[in-house]
Write an enzyme that holds these catalytic residues in place. Structure first.
Site, PDB file in Angstrom:
ATOM      1  N   HIS A 257      26.884  -0.668  41.956  1.00  0.00           N
ATOM      2  CA  HIS A 257      27.828  -1.348  42.850  1.00  0.00           C
ATOM      3  C   HIS A 257      28.703  -2.408  42.153  1.00  0.00           C
ATOM      4  O   HIS A 257      29.918  -2.271  42.072  1.00  0.00           O
ATOM      5  CB  HIS A 257      27.071  -2.043  43.993  1.00  0.00           C
ATOM      6  CG  HIS A 257      26.126  -1.184  44.755  1.00  0.00           C
ATOM      7  ND1 HIS A 257      26.528  -0.219  45.671  1.00  0.00           N
ATOM      8  CD2 HIS A 257      24.770  -1.152  44.759  1.00  0.00           C
ATOM      9  CE1 HIS A 257      25.466   0.355  46.201  1.00  0.00           C
ATOM     10  NE2 HIS A 257      24.380  -0.172  45.674  1.00  0.00           N
TER      11      HIS A 257
HETATM   12  O1  RIB Z   1      24.994  -3.278  48.917  1.00  0.00           O
HETATM   13  C1  RIB Z   1      25.020  -3.480  47.518  1.00  0.00           C
HETATM   14  C2  RIB Z   1      25.199  -4.919  47.194  1.00  0.00           C
HETATM   15  O2  RIB Z   1      24.099  -5.673  47.705  1.00  0.00           O
HETATM   16  C3  RIB Z   1      25.200  -5.198  45.682  1.00  0.00           C
HETATM   17  O3  RIB Z   1      25.982  -6.320  45.410  1.00  0.00           O
HETATM   18  C4  RIB Z   1      23.760  -5.497  45.395  1.00  0.00           C
HETATM   19  O4  RIB Z   1      23.588  -6.319  44.239  1.00  0.00           O
HETATM   20  C5  RIB Z   1      23.371  -6.262  46.630  1.00  0.00           C
HETATM   21  O5  RIB Z   1      23.797  -7.606  46.448  1.00  0.00           O
END
Ligand code: RIB
Ligand code: CA
Length: 312
Positions: A242
């Site tokens: 992500h």
């Molecule tokens: O949904 C994914 C996000 O939530 C990413 O930033 C992960 O690190 C969590 O913070």
């Protein structure tokens, strides 16, 4: 060429760690500071993890600040089931010798935006938006001075990950997200629709491991821990990386495609709390407030990430 000044706001988190490493390995970027926020794990862990990642990168001169320990309104929801008890499970990274800055992260954000020339600092948010929302509430004048906010958060056709409707970063602090999306600041959004396309496949993780450096070894251990949850959940080869999408966009924006549209945040219904309602087809009169990304060149993303990790 002038370096892009950025502040990273983060809740490390293995994927946050990769984003921070990518930023610290990229000479195009000047990291003015790293702000920890409660999210994946409580603040006591996220602040320590941010220090550990800077030391792993050999960048002990980067100032790290502790920020909000809880969302604006709701109780804190964490994600140890994904990231482990420490938030950085996987490698056994040493206790940090770096110290946190004494200043609170929110005050650092406010002071830095006021001191730097207007329009020259980008906020890169990798976790719940609590710190940024608090800064905007305490110092509304900074909104016009922030160049842009590039954030990982939300979902469109991909739905949610922490609930069927909501992505974790927005779900944890939907009220903070509402402040940010109503701020008028130029926003670039990396939703699950994009991040679920950048999977840490065996081949890609092996390519990072083949670098053979201490950083690469730690990254492989971070990824092999992090990906297990999504592999079991989605049956995929690898997990979605992500947060590095935020930094990769700054470095190579052409890797991503999206469109400017309205994003509104659900803050009332418990059923859809934290949902990002993306008006992708412009079916409402709600004004566009964000550049929402939906596709990415995943191979190009990992080529960039691997090449930069090699320099650490
Ligand atoms: O949904 C994914 C996000 O939530 C990413 O930033 C992960 O690190 C969590 O913070
Ligand atoms: Ca994160």
């Amino acid at each position: 060429m002038a370096r892009q000044k950025i502040i990273i706001d983060t809740d490390p988190g293995q994927d946050d760690a990769l984003a921070i490493l990518l930023a610290l390995a990229s000479p195009e970027l000047e990291v003015l500071g790293i702000c920890a926020v409660a999210g994946n794990v409580p603040l006591a862990w996220t602040q320590k993890n941010a220090l550990k990642i800077c030391e792993l990168a050999g960048k002990t001169g980067v100032p790290v600040y502790a920020g909000a320990s809880r969302p604006l309104v709701r109780d804190l929801v964490t994600a140890e089931h994904v990231h482990g008890r420490t938030g950085l499970d996987g490698p056994d990274l040493p206790e940090p010798s770096m110290a946190l800055q004494a200043q609170h992260a929110v005050d650092f954000i406010i002071d830095t935006i006021r001191l730097e020339p207007a329009g020259e600092v980008t906020l890169c948010t990798l976790g719940p938006l609590t710190n940024v929302a608090l800064a905007l509430q305490r110092a509304p004048d900074i909104a016009a001075r922030i160049q842009q906010i590039v954030l990982m958060g939300g979902g469109f056709s991909e739905g949610g990950n922490i609930t069927p409707a909501a992505e974790f970063n927005i779900y944890v602090d939907p009220h903070a997200a509402q402040v940010v999306f109503a701020s008028g600041i130029p926003l670039v959004v990396m939703p699950l629709d994009v991040t679920h396309q950048v999977l840490t496949t065996r081949q890609r993780v092996a390519a990072i491991g083949a670098l053979g450096t201490p950083v690469a070894r730690a990254v492989v251990e971070l990824l092999e821990f992090f990906e297990r949850y999504d592999e079991q959940k989605y049956g995929s080869d690898g997990g979605p990386l992500h947060d590095p999408c935020v930094i990769a966009w700054l470095l190579q924006p052409a890797l991503f495609q999206g469109r400017h549209c309205n994003v509104s945040i659900e803050c009332s219904s418990e059923l859809t709390m934290g949902m990002t309602v993306v008006d992708w087809w412009h079916v409402t009169e709600r004004p566009a407030n964000a550049m929402v990304m939906r596709t990415v060149d995943a191979d190009g993303f990992f080529a960039l990430l691997t090449a930069r990790l090699k320099t650490l």
